[in-house]
Scaffold this motif. Structure first.
Motif, PDB file in Angstrom:
ATOM      1  N   UNK A  99      25.879  -8.054  -2.319  1.00  0.00           N
ATOM      2  CA  UNK A  99      27.108  -7.394  -1.886  1.00  0.00           C
ATOM      3  C   UNK A  99      26.750  -6.299  -0.901  1.00  0.00           C
ATOM      4  N   UNK A 100      27.720  -5.910  -0.080  1.00  0.00           N
ATOM      5  CA  UNK A 100      27.533  -4.834   0.877  1.00  0.00           C
ATOM      6  C   UNK A 100      28.560  -3.750   0.542  1.00  0.00           C
ATOM      7  N   UNK A 101      28.082  -2.718  -0.125  1.00  0.00           N
ATOM      8  CA  UNK A 101      28.934  -1.586  -0.490  1.00  0.00           C
ATOM      9  C   UNK A 101      28.840  -0.564   0.642  1.00  0.00           C
ATOM     10  N   UNK A 102      29.978  -0.111   1.148  1.00  0.00           N
ATOM     11  CA  UNK A 102      29.919   0.857   2.243  1.00  0.00           C
ATOM     12  C   UNK A 102      30.799   2.063   1.978  1.00  0.00           C
ATOM     13  N   UNK A 103      30.264   3.221   2.339  1.00  0.00           N
ATOM     14  CA  UNK A 103      31.041   4.455   2.308  1.00  0.00           C
ATOM     15  C   UNK A 103      31.820   4.632   3.609  1.00  0.00           C
ATOM     16  N   UNK A 104      31.589   3.757   4.562  1.00  0.00           N
ATOM     17  CA  UNK A 104      32.205   3.880   5.878  1.00  0.00           C
ATOM     18  C   UNK A 104      33.608   3.281   5.880  1.00  0.00           C
ATOM     19  N   UNK A 105      34.425   3.787   6.779  1.00  0.00           N
ATOM     20  CA  UNK A 105      35.818   3.354   6.871  1.00  0.00           C
ATOM     21  C   UNK A 105      36.095   2.651   8.197  1.00  0.00           C
ATOM     22  N   UNK A 106      35.019   2.412   8.981  1.00  0.00           N
ATOM     23  CA  UNK A 106      35.202   1.982  10.376  1.00  0.00           C
ATOM     24  C   UNK A 106      35.364   0.481  10.573  1.00  0.00           C
ATOM     25  N   UNK A 107      35.103  -0.322   9.556  1.00  0.00           N
ATOM     26  CA  UNK A 107      35.264  -1.768   9.680  1.00  0.00           C
ATOM     27  C   UNK A 107      34.223  -2.451  10.538  1.00  0.00           C
ATOM     28  N   UNK A 119      32.069  -7.334   1.501  1.00  0.00           N
ATOM     29  CA  UNK A 119      32.083  -5.925   1.886  1.00  0.00           C
ATOM     30  C   UNK A 119      33.016  -5.158   0.950  1.00  0.00           C
ATOM     31  N   UNK A 120      32.471  -4.145   0.288  1.00  0.00           N
ATOM     32  CA  UNK A 120      33.244  -3.311  -0.626  1.00  0.00           C
ATOM     33  C   UNK A 120      33.400  -1.929   0.007  1.00  0.00           C
ATOM     34  N   UNK A 121      34.595  -1.641   0.500  1.00  0.00           N
ATOM     35  CA  UNK A 121      34.865  -0.379   1.191  1.00  0.00           C
ATOM     36  C   UNK A 121      35.338   0.649   0.164  1.00  0.00           C
ATOM     37  N   UNK A 122      34.405   1.408  -0.403  1.00  0.00           N
ATOM     38  CA  UNK A 122      34.780   2.291  -1.505  1.00  0.00           C
ATOM     39  C   UNK A 122      35.592   3.502  -1.045  1.00  0.00           C
ATOM     40  N   UNK A 172      41.845  12.355  -3.740  1.00  0.00           N
ATOM     41  CA  UNK A 172      42.400  11.059  -4.122  1.00  0.00           C
ATOM     42  C   UNK A 172      41.432  10.300  -5.016  1.00  0.00           C
ATOM     43  N   UNK A 173      41.982   9.438  -5.847  1.00  0.00           N
ATOM     44  CA  UNK A 173      41.163   8.581  -6.692  1.00  0.00           C
ATOM     45  C   UNK A 173      40.698   7.355  -5.900  1.00  0.00           C
ATOM     46  N   UNK A 174      39.482   6.917  -6.160  1.00  0.00           N
ATOM     47  CA  UNK A 174      39.010   5.663  -5.575  1.00  0.00           C
ATOM     48  C   UNK A 174      39.746   4.494  -6.217  1.00  0.00           C
ATOM     49  N   UNK A 175      39.789   3.366  -5.506  1.00  0.00           N
ATOM     50  CA  UNK A 175      40.416   2.169  -6.071  1.00  0.00           C
ATOM     51  C   UNK A 175      39.523   1.608  -7.170  1.00  0.00           C
ATOM     52  N   UNK A 176      40.099   1.474  -8.353  1.00  0.00           N
ATOM     53  CA  UNK A 176      39.314   1.096  -9.533  1.00  0.00           C
ATOM     54  C   UNK A 176      38.630  -0.258  -9.363  1.00  0.00           C
ATOM     55  N   UNK A 177      39.350  -1.222  -8.783  1.00  0.00           N
ATOM     56  CA  UNK A 177      38.777  -2.562  -8.663  1.00  0.00           C
ATOM     57  C   UNK A 177      37.566  -2.562  -7.727  1.00  0.00           C
ATOM     58  N   UNK A 178      37.605  -1.725  -6.678  1.00  0.00           N
ATOM     59  CA  UNK A 178      36.488  -1.658  -5.740  1.00  0.00           C
ATOM     60  C   UNK A 178      35.283  -0.996  -6.404  1.00  0.00           C
ATOM     61  N   UNK A 181      33.661  -3.424  -8.803  1.00  0.00           N
ATOM     62  CA  UNK A 181      32.872  -4.435  -8.095  1.00  0.00           C
ATOM     63  C   UNK A 181      31.550  -3.850  -7.602  1.00  0.00           C
ATOM     64  N   UNK A 182      31.573  -2.593  -7.144  1.00  0.00           N
ATOM     65  CA  UNK A 182      30.353  -1.936  -6.677  1.00  0.00           C
ATOM     66  C   UNK A 182      29.378  -1.721  -7.831  1.00  0.00           C
ATOM     67  N   UNK A 183      29.900  -1.318  -8.971  1.00  0.00           N
ATOM     68  CA  UNK A 183      29.053  -1.132 -10.155  1.00  0.00           C
ATOM     69  C   UNK A 183      28.425  -2.459 -10.568  1.00  0.00           C
ATOM     70  N   UNK A 184      29.211  -3.527 -10.543  1.00  0.00           N
ATOM     71  CA  UNK A 184      28.677  -4.845 -10.901  1.00  0.00           C
ATOM     72  C   UNK A 184      27.569  -5.256  -9.943  1.00  0.00           C
ATOM     73  N   UNK A 185      27.748  -4.970  -8.649  1.00  0.00           N
ATOM     74  CA  UNK A 185      26.732  -5.337  -7.661  1.00  0.00           C
ATOM     75  C   UNK A 185      25.459  -4.523  -7.842  1.00  0.00           C
ATOM     76  N   UNK A 186      25.598  -3.248  -8.220  1.00  0.00           N
ATOM     77  CA  UNK A 186      24.428  -2.387  -8.408  1.00  0.00           C
ATOM     78  C   UNK A 186      23.629  -2.767  -9.654  1.00  0.00           C
ATOM     79  N   UNK A 187      24.309  -3.270 -10.656  1.00  0.00           N
ATOM     80  CA  UNK A 187      23.628  -3.619 -11.912  1.00  0.00           C
ATOM     81  C   UNK A 187      23.202  -5.074 -11.962  1.00  0.00           C
ATOM     82  N   UNK A 188      23.479  -5.824 -10.914  1.00  0.00           N
ATOM     83  CA  UNK A 188      23.113  -7.239 -10.863  1.00  0.00           C
ATOM     84  C   UNK A 188      22.403  -7.545  -9.551  1.00  0.00           C
TER      85      UNK A 188
END
Length: 251
Positions: A99-107, A119-122, A172-178, A181-188
Motif C-alpha cells: 500500500x502507499x500511505x501518504x500524508x500529502x494532499x496533492x494527488x 493510495x491511502x490519503x490520510x 478535524x478527525x481523520x477518516x476512520x476507514x482510511x 486501512x493504513x494500520x492494516x498495511x503497516x502491520x502486514x
C-alpha cells in the motif's frame, strides 16, 4: 550523509510486501514546498498554519479568503509528478507494493500512475471541496472558477454553508476507514519504507511503531534526521529525487 548502498541487504531485495509512507519531502521536487523542514512554510511563517486550522477557518472570513487564494496559486503552478513518484509506480509494477500511505494532499501519486485503490490519503485531497455543514463534495476546480469569477469566499450551493478543501485541517478527525486501512498495511508488510516525512506528526508517525512491532524492517529516506532513524534498518539522507529511484532500481 548516508547514501544508497552499492548493494542492498537481502531482506530488502527479497521483500514481497512493501508498505510506503510518503510526506511533503517527496513533492518538493515538483515545486510544492514542505511545511516543517528548515525552510518549510510553517517554519518561515507560523501564522500560515492558521489557513489550515479549522477553528480559525470557520471563524474568520479573511482566513478563508487567504486560503482560497493559496489554493488558486497552487493550481496555477500546476505541479507535476517527479522521479520520486515515478519510482513508487515502478515498485507497484514489480508487484511488491502492499500500500502507499501518504500524508500529502496533492494527488501526485495518482497523477504519476499509482493505482488509486492502493493510495491511502490520510490527510485528504486538495482536488475536492467539502461543505462543512451538509458534507456535499464538489471538484476543487469548480470552486476556484468561482473565486476567479469574483467570489472570494464561495459558499455551498446546496445549503449555503462554508466550503473548505477536502483535506484534514488541524482540529478535524481523520477518516476512520482510511486510518484503519493504513494500520492494516503497516502491520502486514515485511518492509516499511518512509519517504520525505519528518515522522513527527501522528498518527502517521506511529505507523512505524506498528510496523516494527509486527516484525517489519524499516527504511527511512529523508533529507533531515527523524525520530525513527535509530530504529530504522536503513537510513538514506540523499536527495529523494535521485536516492529513491536508485533504491527501487536496486531493490
Amino acid at each position: 550523509m548516508t547514501g544508497v548502498p552499492e548493494s542492498l541487504p537481502d531482506w530488502l531485495t527479497a521483500a514481497s510486501r512493501i508498505t510506503v509512507l510518503t510526506g511533503a519531502g517527496i513533492s518538493t521536487d515538483s515545486g510544492i514546498p514542505d511545511y516543517r523542514g528548515p525552510k518549510g512554510v510553517w517554519t518561515r511563517d507560523p501564522d500560515a498554519e492558521k489557513l489550515v486550522t479549522l477553528s480559525y477557518y470557520l471563524a474568520d472570513p479573511d482566513i478563508r479568503r487567504r486560503s482560497w487564494l493559496m489554493r488558486r496559486d497552487l493550481q496555477v503552478a500546476d505541479p507535476q509528478p517527479n522521479a520520486g513518484h515515478a519510482a513508487l509506480v515502478d515498485l507497484e509494477r514489480q508487484g511488491r507494493l502492499r500500500a502507499l500511505v501518504t500524508q500529502n494532499i496533492d494527488g501526485l501519486h495518482q497523477a504519476a500512475g499509482s493505482d488509486p485503490d492502493r493510495v491511502l490519503e490520510i490527510h485528504g485531497t486538495v482536488n475536492e471541496v467539502r461543505c462543512t455543514s451538509c458534507g456535499d463534495r464538489t471538484p476543487m476546480s469548480a470552486a476556484l472558477d468561482r473565486v476567479e469569477a469574483g467570489e472570494p469566499d464561495p459558499a455551498c450551493r446546496v445549503c449555503g454553508g462554508i466550503l473548505k478543501s477536502a483535506t484534514i485541517y488541524f482540529g478535524e478527525m481523520l477518516e476512520e476507514r482510511v486510518v484503519e486501512a493504513a494500520v492494516a498495511a503497516a502491520t502486514d508488510c515485511d518492509v516499511f519504507l518512509t519517504v520525505g516525512t519528518s515522522l513527527t506528526v501522528h498518527p502517521a508517525a506511529g505507523l512505524v511503531d506498528l510496523a516494527v512491532g509486527s516484525g517489519a524492517r524499516v527504511v527511512v529516506v529523508n533529507a533531515e534526521p527523524t525520530p525513527y532513524d535509530d530504529v530504522a534498518d536503513l537510513v538514506v539522507d540523499e536527495p529523494i529525487g535521485t536516492a529513491l529511484p536508485r533504491l527501487i532500481a536496486l531493490a
